[in-house]
Design an enzyme around this catalytic site. Structure first.
Site, short mmCIF file in Angstrom:
data_model
loop_
_atom_site.label_atom_id
_atom_site.label_comp_id
_atom_site.label_asym_id
_atom_site.label_seq_id
_atom_site.Cartn_x
_atom_site.Cartn_y
_atom_site.Cartn_z
N GLY A 296 17.82 -9.31 -34.99
CA GLY A 296 17.61 -8.82 -33.81
C GLY A 296 16.24 -8.48 -33.51
O GLY A 296 15.40 -9.06 -32.82
N CYS B 140 16.66 13.86 -14.52
CA CYS B 140 17.09 15.27 -14.41
C CYS B 140 17.56 15.76 -15.60
O CYS B 140 18.79 16.40 -15.58
CB CYS B 140 17.99 15.39 -13.27
SG CYS B 140 16.91 15.06 -11.83
N GLU B 141 16.76 15.90 -16.74
CA GLU B 141 17.04 16.63 -17.82
C GLU B 141 15.94 16.86 -18.73
O GLU B 141 14.95 15.81 -18.81
CB GLU B 141 18.43 16.08 -18.70
CG GLU B 141 18.15 14.76 -19.09
CD GLU B 141 19.57 14.70 -20.06
OE1 GLU B 141 20.41 14.01 -19.12
OE2 GLU B 141 19.68 14.56 -21.25
#
Ligand code: LLP
Length: 431
Positions: free
Chosen positions: A292, A360-361
């Protein structure tokens, strides 16, 4: 440069597959996934040619769709003659919708539901890679009810440590995938498969891990698997017609990473398999691998626009971009390294920044401690290299961000393969 499809023009502008990255950002917007179609084809050919040379028609490389699955990439790998490792009805549907031959699809996964199994059998998917005894019985039941005989490979765990990061180690005896040999369970699993009248046992599968650099790991895998094949032959008179040793070759994310010579490695694995089969009086099985990452990783690049730069004297500098963990969660999940470049210009004066996302972290970091021009500012473009594998496929709508567009690059053209998600797309399933 990290890869020969990444270059700089004399004026310092970064190019990918011969295209100006800032121009692409301008044309398609950011954040933006870019994919170099020619590189994907080239990588497929590393496998198809080496397989042909070593095994003639008695082998097939499968593209592991989990690395990146969308219609156009499936068309590309299909036209290169690859088979497909698909892990969900979604991946199967993607493939079938562009005419991928169902007999060349291998259906994977450790948690296939009855519904998944019903769907795949109804679509005449070539092979199930059966992960465990409960699934075995479920596939047998469903095949019987659809009056079909389903071809299966059994996934076994060879007890080999591929020396990669924990989240992608799948070779050791205690992992959640497959049935271990060491405990004798794999033998019992095979006996059980032979009792299933609606299943046709075709062979064995294993996959020991991803981002593997250990040069001889596949030779070790062949040793263990051929021993097991010999045991099945002696004790059950059973011929293992197919052997699938999974995917996993590592790629270069940093200049310091090793390059794996895939054709050379495949040549060596093939000779080893032939030798072992001779020693153990086994017929050479049909050989499969499932790459992959090594097909798509270096075909990808992500482009962002800087939204703001935050300098905290004596502490840290941040370059904050318009994407982040929603389009590339790999640093957050695995601490994965990336090469990060300013796409607009070269600079003689650098500073060290954390490349931070817009989610938002505090943990939303695409890559810590990267060197960028000291004067980087709002509106500049940033390229993160080698993002072709497990970026688009692992992207989320966290914070209700739409997923980026995915643009394919050819020699003298570029085209949208997956369009950008709009705010309407993001709430399109809400009642
Ligand atoms: N075959 C099986 C059964 C697999 O589980 C995998 C990857 C492959 C083939 C393809 O392996 P590759 O050639 O791509 O290494 N999300 C992680 C990678 C997870 C790999 C899962 N299985 C990451 O971003 O690094």
């Amino acid at each position: 440069m990290l890869s020969d499809n990444i270059t700089r023009r004399a004026d310092g502008v970064l190019c990918f597959a011969g295209h100006s990255v800032p121009d692409l950002a301008e044309k398609y917007g950011t954040p933006l996934y870019l994919m170099d179609e020619e590189r994907i084809r080239h990588n497929c050919r590393l496998y198809t040619k080496a397989f042909k040379q070593a095994f003639g028609e008695n082998a097939l490389p499968l593209y592991a769709g989990k690395a990146a699955s969308f219609k156009q990439i499936i068309r590309v790998v299909m036209s290169e003659g690859m088979g497909l490792d698909a892990v969900s009805p979604g991946e199967i549907h993607t493939a079938l919708s562009v005419g991928f031959p169902e007999e060349k699809i291998f259906f994977h996964g450790d948690g296939k539901t009855d519904e998944d199994i019903r769907y795949a059998i109804s679509k005449n998917i070539g092979y199930f890679i059966v992960d465990n005894p409960e699934e075995l019985l479920a596939v047998n039941r469903e095949a019987a009810s659809q009056k079909k005989k389903q071809k299966v490979l059994l996934r076994v765990t060879p007890g080999i440590d591929p020396h990669t990061y924990k989240a992608v180690n799948t070779g050791t005896v205690d992992v959640k995938f497959g049935v271990p040999m060491e405990t004798g369970q794999a033998f019992a699993f095979t006996e059980e498969a032979l009792r299933c009248s609606s299943l046709e046992f075709c062979g064995l599968h294993c996959h020991v891990g991803s981002e593997v650099f250990d040069e001889t790991v596949f030779e070790d895998v062949i040793d263990v698997m051929t021993d097991f094949m010999a045991e099945l032959s002696v004790k059950l008179g059973l011929k293992t017609r197919m052997l699938n040793v999974g995917g996993g070759y590592g790629v270069r994310y940093l200049d310091t990473d090793k390059h794996i010579d895939i054709p050379e490695r495949i040549g060596s694995v093939a000779s080893h398999l032939k030798e072992r089969c001779k020693q153990l009086s086994l017929e050479l099985p049909f050989f499969l691998m499932e790459p992959g990452r090594s097909i798509v990783a270096d075909a990808g690049m992500t482009v962002y626009t800087v939204s703001s730069v935050k300098r905290i004297p004596g502490y840290k500098y941040y370059a904050i971009v318009d994407g982040g963990m929603a389009d590339n969660p790999r640093y957050c999940l695995y601490g994965a390294p990336y090469t990060v470049l300013c796409a607009d210009r070269e600079s003689r004066f650098f500073a060290v920044f954390d490349l931070a996302g817009r989610c938002c972290e505090s943990g939303d970091i695409v890559q810590p401690s990267v060197k960028l021009p000291v004067d980087i500012s709002r509106g500049d473009h940033i390229a993160v290299c080698t993002t072709g594998a497990y970026n688009y496929s692992m992207a989320s709508n966290y914070n209700r961000l739409g997923r980026p567009a995915l643009v394919m690059l050819t020699d003298n053209d570029s085209y949208t393969a997956v369009r950008r998600e709009t705010v309407e797309d993001v709430c399109s399933l809400d009642i």
